[in-house]
Design an enzyme around this catalytic site. Structure first.
Site, PDB file in Angstrom:
ATOM      1  N   LYS A  33     -41.382   2.142 -24.371  1.00 14.61           N
ATOM      2  CA  LYS A  33     -40.958   3.298 -23.566  1.00 14.61           C
ATOM      3  C   LYS A  33     -42.174   4.099 -23.099  1.00 14.61           C
ATOM      4  O   LYS A  33     -43.257   3.999 -23.686  1.00 14.61           O
ATOM      5  CB  LYS A  33     -39.995   4.169 -24.377  1.00 14.61           C
ATOM      6  N   ARG A 117     -29.782  13.832 -34.029  1.00 14.38           N
ATOM      7  CA  ARG A 117     -30.335  13.904 -32.686  1.00 14.38           C
ATOM      8  C   ARG A 117     -29.420  13.136 -31.744  1.00 14.38           C
ATOM      9  O   ARG A 117     -28.899  13.665 -30.794  1.00 14.38           O
ATOM     10  CB  ARG A 117     -31.758  13.315 -32.690  1.00 14.38           C
ATOM     11  N   TYR A 248     -64.949  26.850 -15.006  1.00  6.99           N
ATOM     12  CA  TYR A 248     -64.097  28.035 -14.826  1.00  6.99           C
ATOM     13  C   TYR A 248     -64.347  29.075 -15.912  1.00  6.99           C
ATOM     14  O   TYR A 248     -64.401  28.746 -17.098  1.00  6.99           O
ATOM     15  CB  TYR A 248     -62.625  27.636 -14.851  1.00  6.99           C
ATOM     16  N   MET A 294     -58.763  20.236 -13.499  1.00 10.08           N
ATOM     17  CA  MET A 294     -57.633  19.353 -13.202  1.00 10.08           C
ATOM     18  C   MET A 294     -58.058  17.884 -13.115  1.00 10.08           C
ATOM     19  O   MET A 294     -57.433  17.010 -13.700  1.00 10.08           O
ATOM     20  CB  MET A 294     -56.954  19.769 -11.896  1.00 10.08           C
TER      21      MET A 294
HETATM   22  C1  LIG Z   1     -39.816   5.588 -30.094  1.00 10.54           C
HETATM   23  C2  LIG Z   1     -38.838   4.950 -31.001  1.00 10.54           C
HETATM   24  C3  LIG Z   1     -39.241   3.998 -31.954  1.00 10.54           C
HETATM   25  C4  LIG Z   1     -40.691   3.658 -32.224  1.00 10.54           C
HETATM   26  O1  LIG Z   1     -41.281   4.609 -33.078  1.00 10.54           O
HETATM   27  P1  LIG Z   1     -42.770   4.407 -33.605  1.00 10.54           P
HETATM   28  O2  LIG Z   1     -42.959   5.534 -34.558  1.00 10.54           O
HETATM   29  O3  LIG Z   1     -43.672   4.522 -32.418  1.00 10.54           O
HETATM   30  O4  LIG Z   1     -42.850   3.065 -34.225  1.00 10.54           O
HETATM   31  C5  LIG Z   1     -38.256   3.359 -32.679  1.00 10.54           C
HETATM   32  N1  LIG Z   1     -36.939   3.655 -32.505  1.00 10.54           N
HETATM   33  C6  LIG Z   1     -36.528   4.591 -31.622  1.00 10.54           C
HETATM   34  C7  LIG Z   1     -35.079   4.881 -31.500  1.00 10.54           C
HETATM   35  C8  LIG Z   1     -37.456   5.271 -30.858  1.00 10.54           C
HETATM   36  O5  LIG Z   1     -37.036   6.211 -29.990  1.00 10.54           O
END
Ligand SMILES: *Cc1c(COP(=O)(O)O)cnc(C)c1O
Length: 339
Positions: A33, A117, A248, A294
């Site tokens: 992701k 969650r 800056y 930036m």
């Molecule tokens: C992001 C995520 C993971 C991976 O977690 P890590 O700590 O990076 O291994 C696993 N399961 C879900 C549901 C996640 O959202």
């Protein structure tokens, strides 16, 4: 522009260690992701395929579509299907979302074992199975996520027990509603390394594969190596005299005559500004001078190229955050090269 180097040897080293924990490469589901934690979705997918990883986890349908050629199985964590695909599975995070999935969709049911969650509660499981059946969805797995696998508390054990209950209940419900044998998974990176005898159907591994896992001493893991290094190239150099100030607000005060150079990595590219407040130094001990702009930042150096960081866990400490945030802040426009 700044550029990223991905170290294939380190990535494969990490996958070796992970596959050793899961006892099979086939049980490693690589979490990709957010542009593969900033590493580059396609770059990491192609290396993973070369290594022999068959499973991936992403957030959206769009991400899943773009990596279909690389994997046999892709789990989408939080989206609904756009087109049907044999390889893609969708997560059910909520009872009320079940009727949004087209008939025949392969789904996995997320159970809330204590994180509160996403996912349905254990008491809603029967309802969920019934709705999934009525909607004509294909239920393949039941899974959960730990909230404290990376902390030295007993919560990990408590959630593990809760998921055990969910697994038992799932087996009974699966046969009652005529679903096939279900798969189960609960481990992220920290949980996988904490589990002394991993026996589930897969583990969802992100940060460990990228080699930036930060665990308390007692849970620490040996041998994982960071995959991503970030380099910047020089825009300009200048000689400054004592007490001249850089950037800056003139925050960067020079205490002796020196050469400083400006490099093409700024907060717009993902360099967290707070690093400047905490006296950031590169892995070679080169000091950042003044505020981060930036598109650029200034260092006490006259090198043409500068290694800004090669371990997100280290720079994360300067930014008082976690490696995940450092990595996912890196813009997708930065070029990524595998070496
Ligand atoms: C992001 C995520 C993971 C991976 O977690 P890590 O700590 O990076 O291994 C696993 N399961 C879900 C549901 C996640 O959202």
């Amino acid at each position: 522009m700044a550029y990223i180097i991905l170290n294939k040897n380190n990535f494969f080293n990490n996958l070796d260690i992970i596959a050793n924990r899961t006892k099979s490469v086939d049980k490693v589901a690589l979490v990709l992701k957010d542009n593969a934690y900033g590493h580059g979705l396609l770059e990491i997918s192609s290396m993973a395929k070369e290594y022999g990883i068959k499973k991936a986890v992403v957030r959206t349908s769009k991400e899943a579509r773009s990596i279909e050629a690389f994997f046999d199985y892709i789990l989408v964590l939080a989206d609904i299907p756009t087109l049907s695909s044999d390889k893609i599975r969708y997560t059910i995070n909520d009872l009320r979302s079940i009727d949004k999935f087209p008939k025949g969709t392969k789904v996995e049911l997320k159970v809330d074992s204590g994180m509160h969650r996403n996912g349905i509660t254990i008491s809603e499981m029967k309802d969920a199975f019934l709705k999934i059946k009525e909607a004509g969805l294909v239920l393949e797995a039941v899974f959960t996520h730990h909230r404290s696998a990376d902390e030295l508390t007993s919560e990990w054990f408590w959630q593990r027990e809760n998921f055990k209950t969910a697994k038992e209940r799932s087996k009974v419900l699966a046969s009652e509603f005529g679903f096939g044998e279900l798969r189960f998974h609960s481990c992220n990176s920290a949980a996988l390394f904490r589990e002394s005898n991993f026996d589930e159907d897969m583990a969802r591994v992100g940060i460990a594969a990228y080699g930036c896992m930060d665990l308390p001493q007692a849970l620490a893991t040996e041998g994982l190596k960071p995959v991503l290094s970030l380099y910047a190239t020089k825009n300009s150099s200048r000689v400054l005299n004592t007490y001249q100030r850089v950037g800056y607000g003139g925050d960067g005060e020079i205490l002796a005559d020196c050469i400083v150079s400006n490099y093409d990595f700024g907060y717009g590219d993902g360099f967290l500004r707070v690093c400047a407040t905490n006296g950031y130094e590169t892995p070679h001990g080169i000091k950042l001078v003044g505020r981060i702009s930036m598109d650029n930042s200034t260092f006490m150096s006259d090198k043409d190229e500068l290694l800004i960081f090669d371990d997100a866990s280290v720079i994360a400490k300067y930014a008082k955050t976690i490696s995940y945030e450092v990595l996912t802040s890196l813009k997708s426009e930065i070029s990524r090269e595998i070496r």
